[in-house]
Design an enzyme around this catalytic site. Structure first.
Site, PDB file in Angstrom:
ATOM      1  N   ARG A  15      -3.809   6.866 -10.225  1.00 31.44           N
ATOM      2  CA  ARG A  15      -2.529   6.188 -10.138  1.00 31.44           C
ATOM      3  C   ARG A  15      -2.629   4.788 -10.714  1.00 31.44           C
ATOM      4  O   ARG A  15      -3.700   4.212 -10.784  1.00 31.44           O
ATOM      5  CB  ARG A  15      -2.023   5.991  -8.703  1.00 31.44           C
ATOM      6  CG  ARG A  15      -2.439   6.921  -7.667  1.00 31.44           C
ATOM      7  CD  ARG A  15      -2.085   6.463  -6.260  1.00 31.44           C
ATOM      8  NE  ARG A  15      -0.729   6.043  -6.020  1.00 31.44           N
ATOM      9  CZ  ARG A  15       0.250   6.891  -5.688  1.00 31.44           C
ATOM     10  NH1 ARG A  15       0.029   8.162  -5.598  1.00 31.44           N
ATOM     11  NH2 ARG A  15       1.448   6.436  -5.443  1.00 31.44           N
ATOM     12  N   GLU A  41      10.422  12.904  -5.905  1.00 35.20           N
ATOM     13  CA  GLU A  41      11.164  13.231  -4.701  1.00 35.20           C
ATOM     14  C   GLU A  41      12.293  12.208  -4.606  1.00 35.20           C
ATOM     15  O   GLU A  41      12.030  11.004  -4.662  1.00 35.20           O
ATOM     16  CB  GLU A  41      10.241  13.127  -3.484  1.00 35.20           C
ATOM     17  CG  GLU A  41      10.910  13.626  -2.232  1.00 35.20           C
ATOM     18  CD  GLU A  41      10.014  13.529  -1.004  1.00 35.20           C
ATOM     19  OE1 GLU A  41       8.811  13.254  -1.147  1.00 35.20           O
ATOM     20  OE2 GLU A  41      10.541  13.723   0.100  1.00 35.20           O
ATOM     21  N   LYS A  86       6.805   3.925  -1.683  1.00 36.48           N
ATOM     22  CA  LYS A  86       8.253   3.954  -1.532  1.00 36.48           C
ATOM     23  C   LYS A  86       8.660   3.605  -0.105  1.00 36.48           C
ATOM     24  O   LYS A  86       9.708   3.022   0.118  1.00 36.48           O
ATOM     25  CB  LYS A  86       8.791   5.341  -1.911  1.00 36.48           C
ATOM     26  CG  LYS A  86       8.957   5.494  -3.412  1.00 36.48           C
ATOM     27  CD  LYS A  86       9.734   6.734  -3.768  1.00 36.48           C
ATOM     28  CE  LYS A  86       8.841   7.940  -3.801  1.00 36.48           C
ATOM     29  NZ  LYS A  86       9.479   9.121  -4.399  1.00 36.48           N
TER      30      LYS A  86
END
Ligand code: ATP
Ligand code: MG
Length: 557
Positions: free
Chosen positions: A262, A33, A272
């Site tokens: 992850r 994104e 983020k």
């Protein structure tokens, strides 16, 4: 280790699908994104999906770079550009396969209309608070609102009016009609579309309704004929919904979602949102600050792309949740640079040495090897004269026996030069050593120490006449505690106040001429890189990439 034994569970699934003929090739994707810069966690996803495409190139495998730009409120083109640059720098190539989810807005809309026609979606009149309240919880089934009873025609009309901009933000939503009692909360009539009167970087003001991630993502994958859609474990619970959309929408292919754990690093934050906060509050100097866990920060810090790749590949692809020690990454960087970085000399804390008998055997230049183990890297000649600087810590007024560097009446070799003998020293008013006096031992350049001379070490130096002033930035970890996300008063309180020291150093003249991005070892100190933004020929600025040894493990034990 052979390729076979190295295969992780995802590569095994893909290999089976190719052998069984389920797929003739594999198409993966990396779908960031564009709402921030990429970080080292993304590097893991990139190495996995692009890596699989490279390994299966023989079958025509590809990896798409797809910008998941369905939420206009947080996205910027600056991020799109930085992401492209970082993927390329990491060593991957999407070729012609660059996509934007926003190019599919019309298709998402068609799929939504199709669901409405099938009686599988309805426009909700309730406010978002009411929707939330009626959703229930893990122990309580949710309840549908009266909106679920709208006819297909009513829903088509309301949805068209949502698109036409007749409603304010939050006034209506489009929901899938699945199961309000499902133990999987994601299946309780999830939101497909929300109203956002917001400008979009790609589609401008063409839309005021935007699809939710869970709805858009499987459709994006299907549209691009992705065979294996690899994502992180937090999407495991979303998979039944992913599959529901694939089953019930007009899709051109059937992608399969597979989750892996992850990458998490200690002493690091990776969300983020938090990284953006550090940038906005100027706790760091931008997304590419060398202390940031971003790809651009690590590049500016001097981490080689190969080191990042071998680190993330080494952490393995599994479903186990874990935290990797950031020292493992630093060590990988050190190992790569140890092999490849040329050696140079710099003094970070200088003290002057006067060579009193220099005129008896002066030299104009010293020849110094560029790498201790790699003669192919050659030698360089460095100007030297009767006044040099050495590192303050290489001299002790009253050294213990085990100290093999300089002290009163002691000997040490200057790298590439003479053995010198310390004949005295001066101190300033504060009691600090201000000047060291020494004599060169004639005939010792490139030769062993004469009988009776105890010289066990060589130290680095910089010539006083030709050495160049440099700014050196000593970077340390950005956070002082292992798990900043769990710090009691918030992650900002876990910031390490000593994560940056600027020192005025003295470097050998060749370092004033190097290009930004030049990486080397300052002998006996650490690995350094000429800063990408601030370094200029004649005005050198160096960042410490990593120290020669791990100082944190000493602190711990
Ligand atoms: P963040 O949680 O840092 O905000 P994100 O997951 O929201 O990241 P995206 O841009 O959606 O960021 O991520 C793109 C891809 O990178 C996703 O497929 C995601 O699963 C993957 N990814 C993100 N963080 C990690 C990580 N720490 N380890 C491995 N893959 C990751
Ligand atoms: Mg995400």
């Amino acid at each position: 280790m052979s390729e076979e034994t190295k295969k992780d569970f995802i590569r095994e699934i893909i290999a089976e699908d190719l052998v069984s003929g389920k797929h003739a090739t594999t198409i993966t994707r990396f779908p960031p994104e564009p709402n921030g810069y990429l970080h080292i966690g993304h590097a893991k996803a990139i190495c996995l999906s692009f890596g699989i495409a490279q390994e299966n190139a023989g079958t025509g495998a590809k990896c798409h770079l797809r910008f998941d730009d369905t939420n206009p409120s947080k996205e910027e083109t600056e991020y799109v550009e930085s992401i492209k640059e970082d993927v390329k720098w990491l060593g991957f190539d999407w070729g012609d396969n660059l996509f934007f989810a926003s190019d599919y807005f019309e298709y998402f809309y068609e799929c939504a209309v199709d669901l409405i026609k099938k009686g599988l979606a309805y426009v909700e009149d309730d406010s978002l608070e009411e929707v939330r309240a009626k959703r229930g919880d893990v122990n309580t089934p949710g309840t549908r609102s009266a909106s679920a009873e709208h006819s297909v025609e009513e829903n088509l009309d309301l949805f068209a009016r949502m698109r036409a901009g007749e409603y304010q933000n939050g006034e209506k939503i489009l929901r899938a009609k699945i199961d309000m009692a499902s133990p999987n909360m994601h299946l309780r009539d999830p939101v497909l579309y929300r109203i956002m009167h917001t400008h979009h970087h790609n589609t401008g003001d063409a839309w005021c309704i935007y699809p939710m991630y869970d709805f858009a993502h499987p459709l994006e994958d299907a549209k691009e004929h992705i065979t294996h859609s690899l994502c992180t474990l937090e999407f495991e619970d979303h998979r039944p919904l992913y599959d529901w959309f694939i089953q019930n929408c007009p899709v051109p292919s059937t992608p399969r979602q597979i989750e892996f754990s992850r990458l998490n690093l200690n002493y690091t934050v990776m969300s983020k949102r938090k990284l953006l906060q550090l940038v906005q509050e100027k706790r760091v100097n931008g997304w590419d600050d060398p202390r940031m866990p971003t790809i651009s920060g690590m590049r500016r810090r001097g981490y080689p792309a190969e080191a990042i790749r071998s680190f993330v590949v080494g952490t393995g692809i599994t479903k186990y949740k874990g935290i990797t020690d950031v020292a493992v990454l630093e060590n990988e960087v050190r190992n790569h640079l140890n092999a490849s970085a040329p050696r140079r000399m710099a003094i970070l804390d200088p003290v002057k040495v006067v060579l009193e008998n220099w005129d008896e055997q002066p030299m104009e230049t010293a020849s110094v090897p560029n790498h201790p183990q790699n003669p192919e890297m050659g030698e360089r000649t460095i100007p030297i004269s009767n006044e040099i600087y050495i590192e303050r810590e290489d001299f002790m007024e009253d050294p213990p026996n085990k100290f093999f560097r300089l002290g009163p009446e002691r000997y040490v070799r200057l790298r590439g030069g003479h053995i010198i003998h310390c004949s005295g020293y001066d101190k300033d008013a504060d009691g600090q050593v201000s000047l060291i006096k020494a004599k060169i031992l004639l005939g010792t350049v490139g030769r062993d120490a004469p009988e009776g001379v105890k010289c066990k070490a060589a130290i680095h130096w910089v010539d006083a006449a030709t050495g160049v002033d440099a700014e050196v930035r000593l970077y340390d970890r950005l956070f002082k505690c292992e798990d900043p996300d769990k710090a009691q008063s918030g992650f900002l309180d876990a910031l390490n106040p000593d994560s940056l020291h600027r020192v005025k150093a003295l470097v050998e003249p060749s370092l004033a001429e190097v290009e930004a991005g030049f990486s080397c070892q300052f002998e006996r100190i650490g690995y350094f890189v000429a800063d990408a933004k601030d370094h200029q020929p004649g005005k050198p600025v160096f960042n410490r990439t990593v120290a020669l040894r791990d100082s944190w493990s000493k602190k711990g034990g």
